[in-house]
Enzyme design. Sequence first.
Site, short mmCIF file in Angstrom:
data_model
loop_
_atom_site.label_atom_id
_atom_site.label_comp_id
_atom_site.label_asym_id
_atom_site.label_seq_id
_atom_site.Cartn_x
_atom_site.Cartn_y
_atom_site.Cartn_z
N VAL A 177 4.93 -13.34 21.98
CA VAL A 177 4.11 -13.83 23.09
C VAL A 177 4.00 -12.73 24.13
CG1 VAL A 177 3.85 -15.54 24.93
CG2 VAL A 177 4.87 -16.21 22.75
N ARG A 190 0.82 -1.21 0.00
CA ARG A 190 0.00 0.00 0.00
C ARG A 190 0.86 1.26 0.00
NH1 ARG A 190 -2.84 -1.52 5.50
NH2 ARG A 190 -0.64 -2.07 5.84
N LYS A 219 1.03 -19.43 20.88
CA LYS A 219 1.87 -18.82 21.92
C LYS A 219 2.36 -19.86 22.93
CE LYS A 219 -0.40 -14.35 21.42
NZ LYS A 219 -1.38 -13.38 21.99
N GLU A 250 -10.57 -9.34 15.23
CA GLU A 250 -10.58 -9.22 13.77
C GLU A 250 -12.00 -9.43 13.24
OE1 GLU A 250 -8.00 -8.35 12.03
OE2 GLU A 250 -6.48 -8.53 13.62
N ILE A 293 4.87 -7.66 27.40
CA ILE A 293 5.38 -8.32 28.60
C ILE A 293 6.71 -9.00 28.30
CG2 ILE A 293 4.91 -10.06 30.38
CD1 ILE A 293 1.95 -9.82 29.65
N ASP A 296 -4.76 -18.71 18.30
CA ASP A 296 -3.73 -17.71 18.62
C ASP A 296 -3.04 -18.08 19.93
OD1 ASP A 296 -2.73 -14.66 18.42
OD2 ASP A 296 -3.38 -15.05 20.47
#
Length: 347
Positions: A127, A44, A200, A185, A131, A196
């Site tokens: 992950v 883009r 992780k 999403e 953090i 997801d």
Amino acid sequence: MIKIAILGFGNIGGGIADVIEMNKDTIAEELGEEVYVKYLLDLRDFPDSPYADRVVKNIDVILNDPEISVVAETMGGVHPAADFSEACLRAGKSVVTSNKAVVADCGDRLLKIAAENCVKYIFEASVGGGIPIISPIIRDLTSNKIESVRGILNGTTNYILTEMTSKGRSYADVLAEAQALGYAEKDPTADVGGFDTARKIIILAALAWGRLATLDDVKITGITEITEDDIKEAAGKNCKIKLIAEASMSADNKLVLSVAPRTVKSSSLLYSVDGVFNAVEINGNAVGRLVFYGSGAGKLPTASAVVADIIEVSRRRSEVLSRLEWTKLEPGMSDISSVPSVLSYCE
């Protein structure tokens, strides 16, 4: 001057550029020189962006520029992100990434390629967002035998369950709001289906025991079937329902990996982890239980972790990461027979 490229100028890619600009003086003081974003790879155009003149559409521009020493990959998905990462490593450029899908699917191969080419492949932001969890496992807990890892690793599902618990709202209502707020999403399957989170926990297990599993090795249950009645029943017992990822090694040396909604008791440290926050609990045989808590997602927290990796690579102090080796989990070396049932109690 350290010149870098960013692959993917979306939410996280833009955040990386913003963090570097926002904290440029602090970063320059830390490294003794400035970090400069020379290229942004994206299909883009961004005519209104202050970085518009740095956008390129061909990865070869980056691969063939000897000034680029570090590449930040934030494209999302496995391909072409993994292919571009491999090409950059082979071109002698270190790669830092927030892309959990690539790390979970291809981490073993990319780590090997990085070592062969005397560069780095590191992924703190893959992950837990902002953090710090991966670096502590690699560096600070090396004197420990890690016995288990578990946690709340997905901000979207945690937000949905928190809203259902605190306000009595329906799953469908909260999901629609999460999508409107950008937490979920348009197709939320990866989050609400637990995939997801599974990627992780695969990464954390690989760090803990050196074996890279696949999604087929993880018993995965998402939150789509959690009802208001389930939430009320848990609350009546002074508990909350959370999507919990767990990893451990069985007595016969098999990985036990799971993602499922669990009933968390009020005595658990995970009980108070609400909203989009994440927490990771690690048990080491010497150090005992450690809990890492904070923003598990978001533009700037995740970008902060990526920029920290850029700084670490640039100061050449992460040689231990170059020696990190994972092997694919062999067939038959995972075991889900001992995985607790959905909504079982989590202490």
